[in-house]
Design a protein around this motif. Structure first.
Motif, PDB file in Angstrom:
ATOM      1  N   ILE A  77       0.843  -1.199   0.000  1.00 36.87           N
ATOM      2  CA  ILE A  77       0.000   0.000   0.000  1.00 36.87           C
ATOM      3  C   ILE A  77       0.881   1.253   0.000  1.00 36.87           C
ATOM      4  CG2 ILE A  77      -1.608   1.381   1.382  1.00 36.87           C
ATOM      5  CD1 ILE A  77      -2.912  -1.267   2.240  1.00 36.87           C
ATOM      6  N   GLU A  78       1.901   1.246   0.855  1.00 34.99           N
ATOM      7  CA  GLU A  78       2.770   2.431   0.931  1.00 34.99           C
ATOM      8  C   GLU A  78       3.533   2.630  -0.383  1.00 34.99           C
ATOM      9  OE1 GLU A  78       2.717   4.659   3.547  1.00 34.99           O
ATOM     10  OE2 GLU A  78       1.086   3.368   4.231  1.00 34.99           O
ATOM     11  N   HIS A  79       3.933   1.522  -1.019  1.00 38.57           N
ATOM     12  CA  HIS A  79       4.677   1.613  -2.283  1.00 38.57           C
ATOM     13  C   HIS A  79       3.777   2.113  -3.416  1.00 38.57           C
ATOM     14  CE1 HIS A  79       5.809  -0.216  -6.192  1.00 38.57           C
ATOM     15  NE2 HIS A  79       7.022   0.168  -5.849  1.00 38.57           N
ATOM     16  N   GLY A  80       2.527   1.649  -3.428  1.00 35.86           N
ATOM     17  CA  GLY A  80       1.601   2.060  -4.481  1.00 35.86           C
ATOM     18  C   GLY A  80       1.303   0.964  -5.489  1.00 35.86           C
ATOM     19  N   TYR A 123       3.477   4.028   8.347  1.00 35.40           N
ATOM     20  CA  TYR A 123       2.498   3.763   7.275  1.00 35.40           C
ATOM     21  C   TYR A 123       1.637   5.003   7.042  1.00 35.40           C
ATOM     22  CZ  TYR A 123       4.181  -0.708   8.833  1.00 35.40           C
ATOM     23  OH  TYR A 123       5.004  -1.737   9.205  1.00 35.40           O
ATOM     24  N   ILE A 124       2.253   6.045   6.498  1.00 35.62           N
ATOM     25  CA  ILE A 124       1.610   7.351   6.357  1.00 35.62           C
ATOM     26  C   ILE A 124       0.405   7.311   5.411  1.00 35.62           C
ATOM     27  CG2 ILE A 124       1.991   9.683   5.421  1.00 35.62           C
ATOM     28  CD1 ILE A 124       3.188   9.343   8.202  1.00 35.62           C
ATOM     29  N   LYS A 125       0.565   6.618   4.291  1.00 33.12           N
ATOM     30  CA  LYS A 125      -0.513   6.574   3.296  1.00 33.12           C
ATOM     31  C   LYS A 125      -1.749   5.861   3.876  1.00 33.12           C
ATOM     32  CE  LYS A 125      -0.548   5.476  -1.638  1.00 33.12           C
ATOM     33  NZ  LYS A 125       0.333   4.942  -2.681  1.00 33.12           N
ATOM     34  N   THR A 126      -1.491   4.719   4.506  1.00 28.58           N
ATOM     35  CA  THR A 126      -2.575   3.947   5.122  1.00 28.58           C
ATOM     36  C   THR A 126      -3.263   4.782   6.195  1.00 28.58           C
ATOM     37  OG1 THR A 126      -1.193   2.009   4.801  1.00 28.58           O
ATOM     38  CG2 THR A 126      -3.088   1.744   6.254  1.00 28.58           C
ATOM     39  N   ARG A 128      -3.261   8.077   6.545  1.00 24.29           N
ATOM     40  CA  ARG A 128      -3.951   9.249   5.985  1.00 24.29           C
ATOM     41  C   ARG A 128      -5.323   8.847   5.452  1.00 24.29           C
ATOM     42  NH1 ARG A 128      -0.615  10.683   2.123  1.00 24.29           N
ATOM     43  NH2 ARG A 128       0.666  12.029   3.417  1.00 24.29           N
ATOM     44  N   GLU A 129      -5.354   7.734   4.695  1.00 19.17           N
ATOM     45  CA  GLU A 129      -6.626   7.286   4.110  1.00 19.17           C
ATOM     46  C   GLU A 129      -7.621   6.869   5.187  1.00 19.17           C
ATOM     47  OE1 GLU A 129      -5.487   4.362   1.145  1.00 19.17           O
ATOM     48  OE2 GLU A 129      -4.484   5.938  -0.009  1.00 19.17           O
ATOM     49  N   LYS A 142       5.971  10.977  10.338  1.00 21.53           N
ATOM     50  CA  LYS A 142       6.602   9.794   9.752  1.00 21.53           C
ATOM     51  C   LYS A 142       7.728   9.274  10.643  1.00 21.53           C
ATOM     52  CE  LYS A 142       8.291   6.942   6.547  1.00 21.53           C
ATOM     53  NZ  LYS A 142       7.623   5.806   5.903  1.00 21.53           N
TER      54      LYS A 142
END
Ligand SMILES: Nc1ncnc2c1ncn2[C@@H]1O[C@H](COP(=O)(O)OP(=O)(O)OP(=O)(O)O)[C@@H](O)[C@H]1O
Ligand SMILES: O=P(O)(O)OC[C@H]1O[C@H](OP(=O)(O)OP(=O)(O)O)[C@H](O)[C@@H]1O
Length: 215
Positions: A77-80, A123-126, A128-129, A142
Motif C-alpha cells: 500500500i505504501e509503495h503504491g 504507514y503514512i498513506k494507510t 492518511r486514508e 513519519k
C-alpha cells in the motif's frame, strides 16, 4: 538475465516463504540469518534469491531487478503497487494494522469531540486514508520504526502500527483502539517478466498457489 530472481526480506518473510519455494522445487542453499551474502543461490541453476529490506521488495520487482518477490500488504500500500502484478495472497506473515493509544487515553471521546490528533507511523498513506475516511483531523508524523515509543515520549497521541500477539503494545502500556485492516503477504511479479519469462514463471506461480494454506 535469463534465469529467475526472487526478492525476499530476511526474517519472517524468508522463513514463511521457504515452504512455498519448496513446493515449487526451489531450495535456497544458504540461510540469510547466518550468511552475509545478499545473493543466495538455490538448488536450481536458473533461480536465485536476493535479500533486501522488506520495504524495498516492491521496488526491486517494479524495476525488474527481481522477477518476483514477497511483500506485506502494508508495504504494498505504501509503495503504491506500480508495475506490479499481485496474483496471490500467500496468507503468511499475518497481523493487523491498528490504531493504538496509551492506556487511559479516551480515543473515542477525542474523536467525538473533533480533536486534532498527532499520529506517528511508518504507514503514512494507510493512516492518511483511514483517518480521512473517518473524518478525523490528524497531523501525521513519519517514523521508520519503534512506533510504540512515540506516545510514551510525547511525540504523538496515537500510532498506526502492525499488531500480532499484542505483546509489544502491552509491554509499552498501549492499547489498540481500532483495526484498520488485516495484513498478510502477497506474491508480487514484474509485469514484463510475466510475459517474457512466462514458461519458467508459470509453474512457480502454480506451485505457490497450490501450497498456500487456507485459514
Ligand atoms: N508481528 C508481526 N507478525 C506477523 N507479521 C508481521 C509482523 N510484523 C510485521 N509483519 C509483516 O511482515 C512483513 C515483514 O516484516 P519485517 O519485520 O521483516 O520487516 P520490517 O522491519 O517491517 O521492514 P523494514 O526492514 O523494511 O523496515 C511486514 O511488512 C508485515 O507485513
Ligand atoms: O503484536 P506483536 O506480536 O508484539 O507484534 C507487533 C510488532 O511486530 C512488528 O515489529 P517487528 O517486526 O520489528 O518486531 P518482531 O519481529 O519482534 O515482531 C510491529 O511493528 C510491532 O512492533
Amino acid at each position: 538475465m535469463t534465469g529467475i530472481t526472487i526478492a525476499l526480506s530476511k526474517g519472517r518473510i524468508f522463513d514463511e516463504t521457504l515452504p512455498l519455494l519448496a513446493a515449487a522445487g526451489i531450495v535456497p542453499v544458504e540461510n540469510p540469518e547466518t550468511s552475509r551474502k545478499l545473493i543466495i543461490g538455490t538448488n536450481r541453476d536458473d533461480v536465485r534469491v536476493v535479500i533486501v529490506r522488506a520495504t524495498d521488495v516492491p521496488t526491486y520487482v517494479q524495476y525488474g531487478a527481481a522477477d518476483l518477490g514477497v511483500a506485506g500488504k502494508d508495504v504494498l500500500i505504501e509503495h503504491g503497487g506500480e508495475g506490479l502484478y499481485q496474483p496471490l495472497d500467500l496468507n503468511i506473515a499475518k497481523c493487523k494494522m491498528m490504531v493504538a493509544v496509551p492506556e487511559g487515553f479516551d480515543y473515542a471521546r477525542a474523536v467525538r469531540q473533533g480533536a486534532r490528533l498527532k499520529v506517528a507511523s511508518k504507514y503514512i498513506k494507510t493512516a492518511r486514508e483511514h483517518f480521512a475516511a473517518k473524518g478525523v483531523h490528524v497531523d501525521l508524523i513519519k517514523l521508520y520504526g519503534s512506533m510504540e515509543l512515540a506516545p510514551l515520549a510525547g511525540l504523538a497521541d496515537a500510532i498506526v502500527d502492525l499488531v500480532s500477539t499484542g505483546g509489544t503494545l502491552k509491554a509499552n502500556k498501549l492499547v489498540a483502539v481500532e483495526e484498520i485492516m488485516p495484513i498478510s503477504s502477497r506474491l508480487v511479479v514484474n509485469q514484463a517478466a510475466l510475459k517474457l519469462k512466462r514458461e519458467t514463471l508459470a509453474p512457480i506461480l502454480d506451485a505457490f498457489a497450490g501450497a498456500v494454506k487456507k485459514d
